[in-house]
Write an enzyme that holds these catalytic residues in place. Structure first.
Site, short mmCIF file in Angstrom:
data_model
loop_
_atom_site.label_atom_id
_atom_site.label_comp_id
_atom_site.label_asym_id
_atom_site.label_seq_id
_atom_site.Cartn_x
_atom_site.Cartn_y
_atom_site.Cartn_z
N SER A 57 -47.43 22.65 201.68
CA SER A 57 -47.04 24.04 201.40
C SER A 57 -48.19 24.84 200.79
O SER A 57 -48.89 24.36 199.89
CB SER A 57 -45.86 24.02 200.42
OG SER A 57 -45.80 25.23 199.69
N GLY A 58 -48.34 26.06 201.26
CA GLY A 58 -49.35 26.94 200.67
C GLY A 58 -48.97 27.35 199.26
O GLY A 58 -49.80 27.37 198.34
N LEU A 59 -47.68 27.66 199.10
CA LEU A 59 -47.20 28.07 197.77
C LEU A 59 -47.44 26.98 196.73
O LEU A 59 -47.99 27.24 195.66
CB LEU A 59 -45.70 28.40 197.86
CG LEU A 59 -44.98 28.61 196.52
CD1 LEU A 59 -45.47 29.89 195.85
CD2 LEU A 59 -43.46 28.68 196.72
N ASP A 69 -49.98 32.34 195.40
CA ASP A 69 -49.91 32.12 196.85
C ASP A 69 -50.45 33.35 197.57
O ASP A 69 -49.75 34.00 198.32
CB ASP A 69 -48.44 31.84 197.22
CG ASP A 69 -48.28 31.40 198.67
OD1 ASP A 69 -49.29 31.04 199.29
OD2 ASP A 69 -47.14 31.44 199.16
N ASP A 96 -49.47 24.35 205.98
CA ASP A 96 -49.19 25.79 205.94
C ASP A 96 -50.55 26.49 206.00
O ASP A 96 -51.30 26.50 205.02
CB ASP A 96 -48.48 26.07 204.61
CG ASP A 96 -48.16 27.54 204.41
OD1 ASP A 96 -48.59 28.35 205.25
OD2 ASP A 96 -47.48 27.85 203.43
N ASP A 98 -51.12 29.61 206.29
CA ASP A 98 -50.99 31.03 205.92
C ASP A 98 -51.26 31.90 207.16
O ASP A 98 -50.69 31.65 208.20
CB ASP A 98 -51.93 31.38 204.75
CG ASP A 98 -51.50 30.67 203.46
OD1 ASP A 98 -50.31 30.35 203.34
OD2 ASP A 98 -52.36 30.42 202.60
N GLU A 125 -48.83 32.30 210.16
CA GLU A 125 -47.81 33.35 210.11
C GLU A 125 -48.40 34.69 210.52
O GLU A 125 -49.58 34.95 210.29
CB GLU A 125 -47.19 33.41 208.70
CG GLU A 125 -48.16 33.75 207.59
CD GLU A 125 -47.64 33.33 206.20
OE1 GLU A 125 -47.29 32.16 206.02
OE2 GLU A 125 -47.64 34.20 205.30
N LYS A 131 -52.79 36.96 202.38
CA LYS A 131 -51.32 36.98 202.51
C LYS A 131 -50.63 37.13 201.15
O LYS A 131 -51.25 36.95 200.09
CB LYS A 131 -50.81 35.72 203.24
CG LYS A 131 -51.14 34.38 202.61
CD LYS A 131 -50.28 33.95 201.44
CE LYS A 131 -48.82 33.92 201.72
NZ LYS A 131 -48.37 32.71 202.38
N ASN A 133 -46.81 35.89 199.38
CA ASN A 133 -45.67 35.03 199.65
C ASN A 133 -44.50 35.85 200.20
O ASN A 133 -44.24 36.96 199.74
CB ASN A 133 -45.26 34.28 198.37
CG ASN A 133 -44.15 33.29 198.65
OD1 ASN A 133 -42.97 33.64 198.62
ND2 ASN A 133 -44.53 32.05 198.95
N SER A 134 -43.80 35.26 201.16
CA SER A 134 -42.74 35.99 201.87
C SER A 134 -41.61 36.43 200.97
O SER A 134 -40.86 37.36 201.32
CB SER A 134 -42.18 35.11 202.98
OG SER A 134 -43.20 34.75 203.86
N ARG A 169 -45.38 31.32 213.12
CA ARG A 169 -44.30 31.72 212.21
C ARG A 169 -44.03 33.21 212.35
O ARG A 169 -44.95 34.02 212.18
CB ARG A 169 -44.71 31.35 210.79
CG ARG A 169 -43.88 31.95 209.69
CD ARG A 169 -44.13 31.16 208.44
NE ARG A 169 -43.90 31.92 207.23
CZ ARG A 169 -44.10 31.44 206.00
NH1 ARG A 169 -44.56 30.21 205.83
NH2 ARG A 169 -43.87 32.19 204.95
N HIS A 200 -38.47 32.68 210.07
CA HIS A 200 -38.28 32.66 208.62
C HIS A 200 -37.27 33.73 208.22
O HIS A 200 -37.18 34.78 208.85
CB HIS A 200 -39.62 32.91 207.92
CG HIS A 200 -39.68 32.30 206.54
ND1 HIS A 200 -38.70 31.48 206.02
CD2 HIS A 200 -40.64 32.37 205.57
CE1 HIS A 200 -39.04 31.10 204.81
NE2 HIS A 200 -40.21 31.62 204.49
C1 SPV Z 1 -44.80 27.71 201.70
O1 SPV Z 1 -44.19 26.69 201.36
O2 SPV Z 1 -45.87 28.04 201.21
C2 SPV Z 1 -44.21 28.60 202.69
C3 SPV Z 1 -42.78 28.63 202.82
O3 SPV Z 1 -44.94 29.32 203.31
S1 SPV Z 1 -42.22 29.97 201.95
O4 SPV Z 1 -42.69 29.89 200.60
O5 SPV Z 1 -40.79 29.85 202.09
O6 SPV Z 1 -42.70 31.19 202.58
MG MG Z 2 -46.73 29.52 202.56
#
Ligand code: SPV
Ligand code: MG
Length: 547
Positions: A57-59, A69, A96, A98, A125, A131, A133-134, A169, A200
């Site tokens: 995971s990027g986060l 993130d 991930d 990004d 994505e 980026k 975070n979503s 994504r 997502h």
């Molecule tokens: C991550 O885990 O970094 C993701 C998923 O990209 S989310 O945080 O849900 O966007």
């Molecule tokens: Mg991410």
């Protein structure tokens, strides 16, 4: 779980690789699961739990580095973390990616480097670098569809393994666009070469996910991240034909909760007592990082040497001229460590683990963790051979016997430990001429130290004694001997024989060695200096300087 080192990583290419494994997970009609990890340790935990793939995971990778993130960690820093993860697990990793760390050109280089490091796939994505975070804010700008398709094509053209997986994504729903826009984008990304579509959503219900899957009709495998709609039963995702679920951040979140709890308890209590039962044991850490594999490798690659034990004779008084009244010689301080501590340290460095110390005079002052203590309570009227007899149970297998008041360089001990002789004693050839106060154990052997490089014929002990005519002295015994398992059996027999004859109590080590040498070959190893004993004030001053 097998411990993975770079050399045991699956090779690149072919059906058995991690690339192929991730492709199977994503492409198969059955529902698959990827579990979040953010470093080598958490990747191991994912594997240990039984998952078949890792979501890097990027986060959470950012958060574990203390970062946001928002592409604050550079892509090469992310790559370094991924390398630890790939080394730590045999599982395939979907990273991930990004937004791909820039434009098509950055994606190309990123994908090449991922393939080199055995990372099985990437998810990019359709947003803009850097980026966000979503789950932060609303209506984040999306990438132009054609431009993002260029990133996808560039990534696919750069993979160096046919099975490398690129997941595209779609952020349209999260950014507040229509289902039509999400489907249009998914179609374009699929056409550009994406192997799967991650749709997502940040709603708490999965309705828009199910609408997407209905209308998408599995034109390419669908991947989801149900962080926000977590309450939806997994079977509904299965029925919707979803390929893969990513549990995106739950190892980091659970470890954060546990770390906070532990830190605040220890801070409050100024003690570990309340946390000890609830934290992983140190042994569990050793297990998880594969210490057992290292031990096995040591057996395979390090020179075989039987594990030796040691008996240290530290029972005699030795007043040290009043320098340390009430203190046994072995506890004299030498530059911040007791003599015994230094001696045992040298033994341990050479792999001698089981150390037994025979104490007598001021025995309550003889203390050192991790060694066995045996007492000679008759130290005042008995000699060293009797002290050794008190520790006879410790004389089994390869055994080192040392006086408790000697210090020597480690190579001397190593040389005895690697000797093939059954009994070998360390003899200082300089001792033949050294004038010195205090009792000395002079050695007579069948040959003197020649000093010649070409001369390696062994010398055999004749006797050890305090009074030897000057012309016969070959050196001085350093108070250090090593016995093989057979030699140790001879030593025990000799001690028993002396006991039976009633001479053990009064005998010193020279007498014991001389008797042994009369029955069995006792090898003499010559050294020149590099040791000292602490019999006198002069020796003490010397020891303080030598170490
Ligand atoms: C991550 O885990 O970094 C993701 C998923 O990209 S989310 O945080 O849900 O966007
Ligand atoms: Mg991410």
């Amino acid at each position: 779980m097998s411990h993975v080192t770079p050399s045991t990583r699956p090779a690149r290419g072919g059906a058995g690789t991690r690339f192929a494994a991730l492709r199977r997970e994503i492409a198969s009609p059955t529902l698959s699961f990827l579990m979040e990890a953010h470093d080598g340790l958490s990747a191991k935990i994912v594997e240990e739990a039984g998952f078949r793939g890792v979501w890097a995971s990027g986060l959470t990778t950012s958060a574990a580095l203390g970062l946001r993130d928002s592409n604050e960690a550079s892509w090469t820093q992310v790559l370094d973390v991924l390398e630890y993860m790939a080394d730590a697990t045999t599982l395939p990793i979907l990273v991930d990616g990004d937004t791909g760390h820039g434009n098509f050109n950055n994606v190309r280089r990123f994908v090449r480097k991922l393939c080199e490091r055995g990372i099985a796939g990437v998810c990019i994505e359709d947003k803009i670098f850097p980026k966000t975070n979503s789950f932060i804010g609303e209506a984040q700008p999306l990438a132009d569809v054609d431009e993002f398709c260029g990133r996808i094509k560039a990534g696919k053209d750069s993979q160096t393994d046919d099975d490398f997986v690129l997941v595209a994504r779609v952020e349209a729903l999260i950014s507040g666009h229509s289902m039509e826009e999400a489907l249009r984008r998914a179609e374009a990304y699929h056409a550009a070469g994406a192997d799967a579509i991650l749709i997502h959503s940040k709603r708490s219900s999965a309705d828009e996910i199910f609408e997407f899957t209905r209308r998408w009709a599995n034109r390419a495998p669908v991947v989801i991240v149900p962080t926000m709609y977590y309450a939806t039963p997994t079977d509904l995702f299965r029925q919707a034909g979803i390929s893969t679920i990513i549990w995106a951040n739950h190892l980091l979140r659970s470890s954060m909760a546990a770390m906070r709890e532990t830190a605040s308890r220890i801070h409050e209590d100024e003690s570990l007592v309340r946390v000890e039962g609830s934290v992983a044991t140190v042994k569990e850490i050793f297990q998880l990082v594969g210490n057992a594999e290292l031990e096995e490798a040591e057996r395979r690659y390090l020179p075989a040497r039987p594990a030796a034990a040691a008996v240290v004779l530290a029972a005699s008084g030795g007043a040290l001229g009043g320098v340390a009244p009430g203190q046994p010689k072995c506890m004299v301080d030498i530059r911040g460590q007791s003599l015994l501590q230094r001696l045992v340290g040298t033994l341990r460095e050479s792999g001698v683990r089981d150390v037994t110390v025979v104490r007598g005079a001021h025995k309550e002052a003889v203390a050192l963790g991790g060694v066995a203590m045996v007492d000679n309570d008759r130290h005042a009227e008995t000699g060293e051979a009797f002290s050794l007899g008190q520790a006879r149970d410790a004389i089994a297998g390869d055994t080192v016997v040392a006086y408790g008041d000697v210090l020597f360089r480690r190579y001397i001990l190593d040389s005895l430990l690697t000797s093939r002789a059954d009994v070998v004693v360390a003899v200082d050839t300089l001792g033949a001429t050294r004038a010195g106060a205090g009792p000395r154990d002079l050695v007579v052997a069948d040959r003197r130290f020649s000093g010649s490089y070409l001369d390696d014929s062994p010398a055999t002990l004749r006797r050890v004694a305090g009074d030897v005519p000057a012309g016969e002295v070959c050196g001085e015994w350093m108070g250090l001997a090593r016995f093989s398992a057979r030699g140790a059996a001879w030593l025990r027999e000799e001690i028993a024989a002396m006991e039976a004859e009633g001479v053990l109590e009064g005998a010193d080590m020279p007498a014991l060695l001389t008797r042994l040498a009369a029955r069995h070959p006792v090898r003499v190893k010559y050294f020149t200096g590099h040791w000292t004993d602490v019999d006198t004030l002069t020796d003490l001053a010397e020891a303080r300087n030598v170490t």
